[in-house]
Enzyme design. Structure first.
Site, PDB file in Angstrom:
ATOM      1  N   ARG A  75       0.859  -1.186   0.000  1.00 29.77           N
ATOM      2  CA  ARG A  75       0.000   0.000   0.000  1.00 29.77           C
ATOM      3  C   ARG A  75       0.893   1.233   0.000  1.00 29.77           C
ATOM      4  O   ARG A  75       1.702   1.419   0.917  1.00 29.77           O
ATOM      5  CB  ARG A  75      -0.900  -0.022   1.233  1.00 29.77           C
ATOM      6  CG  ARG A  75      -1.693   1.239   1.367  1.00 29.77           C
ATOM      7  CD  ARG A  75      -2.676   1.259   2.530  1.00 29.77           C
ATOM      8  NE  ARG A  75      -3.243   2.584   2.553  1.00 29.77           N
ATOM      9  CZ  ARG A  75      -3.268   3.384   3.606  1.00 29.77           C
ATOM     10  NH1 ARG A  75      -2.816   2.976   4.780  1.00 29.77           N
ATOM     11  NH2 ARG A  75      -3.769   4.598   3.509  1.00 29.77           N
ATOM     12  N   HIS A 119      -2.813  11.006   0.872  1.00 32.80           N
ATOM     13  CA  HIS A 119      -2.301  10.735   2.213  1.00 32.80           C
ATOM     14  C   HIS A 119      -1.644  12.040   2.711  1.00 32.80           C
ATOM     15  O   HIS A 119      -0.443  12.110   2.900  1.00 32.80           O
ATOM     16  CB  HIS A 119      -1.320   9.571   2.184  1.00 32.80           C
ATOM     17  CG  HIS A 119      -1.050   8.947   3.530  1.00 32.80           C
ATOM     18  ND1 HIS A 119      -1.225   7.599   3.786  1.00 32.80           N
ATOM     19  CD2 HIS A 119      -0.610   9.471   4.686  1.00 32.80           C
ATOM     20  CE1 HIS A 119      -0.893   7.342   5.031  1.00 32.80           C
ATOM     21  NE2 HIS A 119      -0.501   8.463   5.608  1.00 32.80           N
ATOM     22  N   GLU A 164      -7.304   8.258   6.376  1.00 33.19           N
ATOM     23  CA  GLU A 164      -7.628   8.873   7.668  1.00 33.19           C
ATOM     24  C   GLU A 164      -8.118  10.312   7.540  1.00 33.19           C
ATOM     25  O   GLU A 164      -7.465  11.251   8.005  1.00 33.19           O
ATOM     26  CB  GLU A 164      -6.408   8.810   8.601  1.00 33.19           C
ATOM     27  CG  GLU A 164      -5.924   7.391   8.856  1.00 33.19           C
ATOM     28  CD  GLU A 164      -4.719   7.333   9.800  1.00 33.19           C
ATOM     29  OE1 GLU A 164      -4.282   8.385  10.273  1.00 33.19           O
ATOM     30  OE2 GLU A 164      -4.230   6.214  10.056  1.00 33.19           O
ATOM     31  N   ASN A 289      -7.416   1.441   9.739  1.00 29.42           N
ATOM     32  CA  ASN A 289      -6.098   1.666  10.341  1.00 29.42           C
ATOM     33  C   ASN A 289      -6.276   1.549  11.850  1.00 29.42           C
ATOM     34  O   ASN A 289      -7.048   2.296  12.443  1.00 29.42           O
ATOM     35  CB  ASN A 289      -5.572   3.064   9.997  1.00 29.42           C
ATOM     36  CG  ASN A 289      -5.280   3.227   8.513  1.00 29.42           C
ATOM     37  OD1 ASN A 289      -5.422   2.289   7.740  1.00 29.42           O
ATOM     38  ND2 ASN A 289      -4.858   4.406   8.119  1.00 29.42           N
ATOM     39  N   TYR A 291      -4.419   1.185  15.680  1.00 29.13           N
ATOM     40  CA  TYR A 291      -3.206   1.288  16.500  1.00 29.13           C
ATOM     41  C   TYR A 291      -3.462   1.030  17.983  1.00 29.13           C
ATOM     42  O   TYR A 291      -2.639   0.435  18.669  1.00 29.13           O
ATOM     43  CB  TYR A 291      -2.572   2.679  16.347  1.00 29.13           C
ATOM     44  CG  TYR A 291      -1.933   2.839  14.983  1.00 29.13           C
ATOM     45  CD1 TYR A 291      -0.620   2.451  14.761  1.00 29.13           C
ATOM     46  CD2 TYR A 291      -2.659   3.329  13.909  1.00 29.13           C
ATOM     47  CE1 TYR A 291      -0.031   2.558  13.506  1.00 29.13           C
ATOM     48  CE2 TYR A 291      -2.083   3.437  12.639  1.00 29.13           C
ATOM     49  CZ  TYR A 291      -0.773   3.047  12.454  1.00 29.13           C
ATOM     50  OH  TYR A 291      -0.196   3.139  11.217  1.00 29.13           O
ATOM     51  N   GLU A 349      -3.543  -0.388   7.937  1.00 30.97           N
ATOM     52  CA  GLU A 349      -2.367  -0.024   8.746  1.00 30.97           C
ATOM     53  C   GLU A 349      -2.483  -0.658  10.115  1.00 30.97           C
ATOM     54  O   GLU A 349      -3.552  -0.634  10.718  1.00 30.97           O
ATOM     55  CB  GLU A 349      -2.272   1.496   8.982  1.00 30.97           C
ATOM     56  CG  GLU A 349      -1.828   2.291   7.798  1.00 30.97           C
ATOM     57  CD  GLU A 349      -1.713   3.792   8.120  1.00 30.97           C
ATOM     58  OE1 GLU A 349      -1.501   4.157   9.297  1.00 30.97           O
ATOM     59  OE2 GLU A 349      -1.852   4.579   7.175  1.00 30.97           O
TER      60      GLU A 349
HETATM   61  O1  IFM Z   1       2.565   7.508  10.093  1.00 29.57           O
HETATM   62  C1  IFM Z   1       1.181   7.506  10.250  1.00 29.57           C
HETATM   63  C2  IFM Z   1       0.488   7.339   8.921  1.00 29.57           C
HETATM   64  O2  IFM Z   1       0.865   8.322   8.021  1.00 29.57           O
HETATM   65  C3  IFM Z   1      -1.012   7.394   9.089  1.00 29.57           C
HETATM   66  N1  IFM Z   1      -1.471   6.523  10.154  1.00 29.57           N
HETATM   67  C4  IFM Z   1      -0.765   6.523  11.393  1.00 29.57           C
HETATM   68  C5  IFM Z   1       0.738   6.396  11.167  1.00 29.57           C
HETATM   69  C6  IFM Z   1       1.479   6.417  12.514  1.00 29.57           C
HETATM   70  O3  IFM Z   1       1.244   7.606  13.185  1.00 29.57           O
END
Ligand code: IFM
Length: 451
Positions: A75, A119, A164, A289, A291, A349
Site C-alpha cells: 500500500r 495521504h 484517515e 487503520n 493502532y 495499517e
Molecule cells: O505515520 C502515520 C500514517 O501516516 C497514518 N497513520 C498513522 C501512522 C502512525 O502515526
C-alpha cells in the site's frame, strides 16, 4: 487450525511524503507539508521530507527488499503534486511516470499494489485557494483521481480515496499540529465535509472509468470509559461518534451520527441532502487503520466531544505513548460488521514505533515490535474466525520514515533506515513477518520471539 485464507494479502504500507524525498523533482509542485515542515517549531528537530528514505530514487531496492520478505501486497500513496503540480491543470508526465514504473516493478515482483490517492500532502497551490475548506476541492480531487484511474487502473486493482480523513480534518484544521496548521472548530467541520464530498466524487468518477475496487482508509479505535461514572461513559460514547462514526456514517449510512452536530454547535456546517447522497456512493471495501484504543474521561474543556483520552500508569505503551491493546482490533472489526453489515475489509495499517537499537552486525533487535505484530495478527485471526471478511493486513510501515510532526524521531519500520547513509537493514520483526507469511499464518501461535 489456521484462520487466514489462502489468498490473504500479507502487506506493508507507506505514504509518499513520508518516504519518497525529492519533493520537487521532475517538475513536482510543493505540498502543504513542504511548507509546514519549513515553519519553525512545527516539526521536531526541524526535520522535513526533503530526503526522507530517498525512495523516489531507491524504490527498486525497497521493492526488492519487500519481495525478499515474502510480502505480497504493498500500500503506497501518490503525491498529488507530482502528477498535477498546481493541483489541477496540465499533467506532469514525469511525475506520473514514477508511479507507472513503481506499479510495473511491483507486478513484476508478484506484489499487489494498493494505491491511496490522498495521504495528507495537498498541493500548496490548492491550499492557497482555501484547501479542504473550499468546496471546489471535491471536484478537483475527483479530476486528479480520474487522471490516475486512466493511467493505472489497468494494473492497480485496489484503490483508496483518502487516508484517515479524521486526521486530515482534526489535526490539520482543528488542533493545527499537522499541515496546514489551522486551528478552528468550524474549519475542521467544513474540511471534513469537503473530504467526504471529495471521497464521494472520486468514487463516482471511478464507477465511470475504473474496473476494479475502491474504498477508503479510516482510523478507528474503540473508546472505553475510564470509569463507571455516567459522565465518563457518556464522554466515551460521544468520542466514539466523533472518532469512529464521523466519516463512516455518512459514507455507509448516508447521514451524520446522532449528536455530532450538537457537539459542534455553531461550528457545524450546512449539509444538503444532495451532498449526503453523493457521499453515500457505495464502496467496494473498507480500509481500517488500527493502532490502539482510547481510554476516555469526561472533560468539558476538550472540544467538541468533551472527552479526553487518558494514560493509565503501568499500561504497556509504544514510543508514541499509545497503549498496546490488540484485543481492540478484534473488537473494532466485529463492531464494523455489526453496525454496518458484511463487507470486505482490509487492515490498511497496523504497527508500532519503538526506540530500536541501531543495527549491530546486520541485526536490529526489536522484540517489542515483533511481539506487537504477532499479537495483532492473532487479533485479526480471531476476527476472521468469527466470520469477518478480512482480506489483508498491511503493516505500518515498510520503512522507518518521516513521522509527521515527530520527524524522524519515531521509527515504525519493519526495515531500519539509517538516515545519514540511507542504508536499509531488515529488523528482527521483518524476519518474523517473513516466517509467518511463509506459513500463511499457521505458525502464529508458536512463532518464537526473534533474537
Ligand atoms: O505515520 C502515520 C500514517 O501516516 C497514518 N497513520 C498513522 C501512522 C502512525 O502515526
Amino acid at each position: 487450525m489456521n484462520g487466514f485464507p489462502a489468498d490473504f494479502l500479507w502487506g506493508a504500507a507507506t505514504s509518499a511524503y513520508q518516504i519518497e524525498g525529492s519533493p520537487l523533482a521532475d517538475g513536482a509542485g510543493p505540498s502543504i507539508w513542504h511548507r509546514f515542515s519549513r515553519e519553525p517549531g512545527r516539526v521536531l528537530g526541524g526535520d522535513t521530507g526533503d530526503l526522507a528514505c530517498d525512495h523516489y530514487r531507491r524504490y527498486r531496492e525497497d521493492l526488492a527488499l519487500m519481495a525478499g520478505l515474502g510480502i505480497n501486497a504493498y500500500r503506497f500513496s501518490v503525491a498529488w503534486g507530482r502528477v498535477l503540480p498546481q493541483g489541477g491543470g496540465p499533467i506532469n508526465r514525469q511525475g506520473l511516470g514514477f508511479y507507472d514504473r513503481l506499479v510495473d516493478e511491483l507486478l513484476a515482483l508478484g506484489i499487489a499494489p494498493m494505491l491511496t490517492l490522498y495521504h495528507w500532502d495537498l498541493p500548496l497551490a490548492l491550499d492557497e485557494r482555501g484547501g479542504w475548506c473550499h468546496r471546489d476541492i471535491a471536484g478537483r480531487f475527483a479530476d486528479y483521481a480520474e487522471v490516475l484511474f486512466r493511467a493505472l487502473d489497468d494494473r492497480v486493482r485496489l484503490w483508496l480515496t483518502l487516508n484517515e480523513p479524521w486526521v486530515s480534518a482534526v489535526l490539520g484544521y482543528q488542533t493545527g499540529v499537522h499541515a496546514p496548521g489551522r486551528q478552528g472548530l468550524s474549519e475542521a467541520a467544513l474540511a471534513a465535509q469537503h473530504l467526504l464530498l471529495a471521497h464521494g466524487e472520486a468514487v463516482a468518477a471511478y464507477r465511470a472509468t475504473g474496473r476494479h475496487r475502491i474504498g477508503i482508509a479510516v482510523n478507528l479505535e474503540p473508546q472505553h470509559a475510564a470509569s463507571e461514572r455516567a459522565e465518563d461513559i457518556e464522554a466515551a460514547a460521544r468520542r466514539h461518534a466523533y472518532v469512529n462514526r464521523w466519516f463512516l456514517d455518512p459514507i455507509l449510512l448516508g447521514r451524520y451520527p446522532d449528536g455530532l452536530s450538537a457537539m459542534f454547535g455553531a461550528a457545524w456546517p450546512q449539509v444538503s441532502p444532495e451532498d449526503l447522497a453523493r457521499i453515500h456512493a457505495p464502496v467496494d471495501f473498507l480500509g481500517v487503520n488500527y493502532y490502539s484504543r482510547g481510554l476516555v474521561e469526561w472533560d468539558p474543556s476538550d472540544r467538541p466531544a468533551q472527552a479526553r483520552v487518558i494514560s493509565r500508569m503501568g499500561t504497556e505503551r509504544t514510543a508514541m505513548g499509545w497503549e498496546v491493546y490488540p484485543e481492540g482490533l478484534t473488537e473494532i472489526l466485529l463492531w464494523l460488521r455489526r453496525e454496518y453489515g458484511e463487507r470486505p475489509l482490509y487492515l490498511t495499517e497496523s504497527g508500532a514505533a519503538f526506540d530500536d537499537p541501531p543495527p549491530a552486525d546486520g541485526v536490529v533487535a526489536d522484540p517489542e515490535r515483533a511481539t506487537y505484530l504477532r499479537r495483532h495478527l492473532r487479533a485479526a485471526e480471531s476476527a476472521l474466525r468469527q466470520g469477518v471478511d478480512l482480506r489483508g493486513y498491511f503493516v505500518w510501515s515498510l520503512l522507518d520514515n518521516f513521522e509527521w510532526a515527530y520527524g524522524y524521531s519515531k521509527r515504525f519500520g519493519l526495515i531500519h533506515v539509517d538516515f545519514a547513509t540511507q542504508r536499509r537493514t531488515p529488523k528482527a520483526s521483518a524476519w518474523l513477518y517473513r516466517a509467518i507469511i511463509r506459513q500463511g499464518g499457521a505458525n502464529l501461535a508458536d512463532s518464537p520471539d526473534p533474537a
